[in-house]
Scaffold this active site. Structure first.
Site, mmCIF file in Angstrom:
data_model
loop_
_atom_site.group_PDB
_atom_site.id
_atom_site.type_symbol
_atom_site.label_atom_id
_atom_site.label_comp_id
_atom_site.label_asym_id
_atom_site.label_seq_id
_atom_site.Cartn_x
_atom_site.Cartn_y
_atom_site.Cartn_z
ATOM 1 N N GLU A 1 0.828 -1.204 0.000
ATOM 2 C CA GLU A 1 0.000 0.000 0.000
ATOM 3 C C GLU A 1 0.865 1.257 0.000
ATOM 4 O OE1 GLU A 1 -2.771 -3.066 1.676
ATOM 5 O OE2 GLU A 1 -0.949 -2.255 2.602
ATOM 6 N N THR A 2 0.316 2.301 -0.598
ATOM 7 C CA THR A 2 0.874 3.647 -0.557
ATOM 8 C C THR A 2 -0.255 4.572 -0.127
ATOM 9 O OG1 THR A 2 2.465 3.201 -2.324
ATOM 10 C CG2 THR A 2 1.911 5.509 -1.916
#
Length: 279
Positions: free
Chosen positions: A45-46
């Site tokens: 995830e970002t």
């Protein structure tokens, strides 16, 4: 102020937890640009920090994978709160950060560390026999090792499987082709309540979006869902530590506490890399 932080979540040892890229002041980015950044970082995830739209929130976060946006995820919640605080964010309430995400408002406590209040499950209850059988085949598990299964979905889509032993969890070797489009969390308590290092539960998380297959290093959302299932069922105490990432060289430690009807999930957070966004 650094515009980008890479935060290690759920481990006291650097580079042994789950990495998260956090971009500050991201209100100017479009959905297409956020997806491009997430694909470039190529992390599980970002996240992107924005001004809140809810008056009860301290900040807003958008959580992206390489395949799209998630309404909620656990290690991005802790890592984003860590980055926001480190950048000088001041919560409206002493000792509590309120995060706005697509799933709603999530409370993050600051009491010697960070821990989030698990959101309600969007899907729970037993798994149908046909779906479970297909998952067991995809994971290449011995059906005799599967004690129970339940949906523990708080956004990402997890199916939880309680296995007979931690050894069965660690030995799992999924069929990547058959696993397409699935998400599964495997868990098994250690005998006598915990190992010598106080770890009570071994956890693994597998996911596929139909194109890519992976094992998530340490997963806050899954551990939250597992706790909401296994603690009320009597399989775990109201306070315990879960280990995750063992097979892939990580040392994730997820601290879970169930109190006053709420499930709290916490762990260590450390900024390991900072950087600037180009003009």
């Amino acid at each position: 102020m650094p515009a980008v932080r890479f935060v290690d979540v759920f481990s006291d040892r650097p580079f042994r937890g789950n990495a998260l890229a956090v971009l500050h002041d991201a209100d100017d980015l479009s959905d297409e640009e956020m997806l491009a950044v997430a694909r470039w970082t190529n992390l599980s995830e970002t996240t992107f920090l924005l001004a809140p739209t809810d008056p009860g929130a301290d900040y807003r976060v958008r959580i992206w994978t390489i395949g799209g946006e998630l309404p909620f995820a656990g290690h991005p919640t802790l890592g984003s709160a860590h980055a926001w605080l480190e950048a000088g964010g001041t919560p409206r309430r002493e000792g509590v950060v309120v995060q706005e995400c697509a799933a709603g408002l999530v409370e993050v406590r600051r009491d010697g560390g960070l821990r989030f209040a698990a959101p309600p499950l969007t899907r729970s209850g037993p798994v149908e026999d046909a779906e479970l059988a297909e998952m067991v085949r995809a994971l290449r598990l011995d059906p005799a090792d599967v004690l129970e299964a339940a949906w523990v979905d708080n956004g990402p889509g997890w199916m939880g499987l309680l296995l007979r032993s931690p050894e069965a969890v660690l030995a799992c070797d999924p069929d990547r082709m058959r696993f397409a489009g699935m998400k599964a969390g495997l868990a098994a308590p250690y005998p006598d309540g915990a190992r010598d290092d106080d770890v009570a539960l071994e956890v693994r998380a597998f996911y596929s979006d139909g194109r890519d297959f992976g094992e998530d290093p340490v997963t806050g959302s899954l551990n939250a869902g597992l706790a909401q299932w296994l603690v009320p069922a009597g399989h775990l105490p109201s306070r315990y530590v879960a280990a995750q990432g063992t097979v892939i060289g990580r040392e994730g430690r997820v601290h879970v506490t169930v109190e006053d009807g709420h499930t709290w999930v916490g762990g260590a957070t450390h900024t390991l890399v900072t950087g600037e966004r180009p003009a």
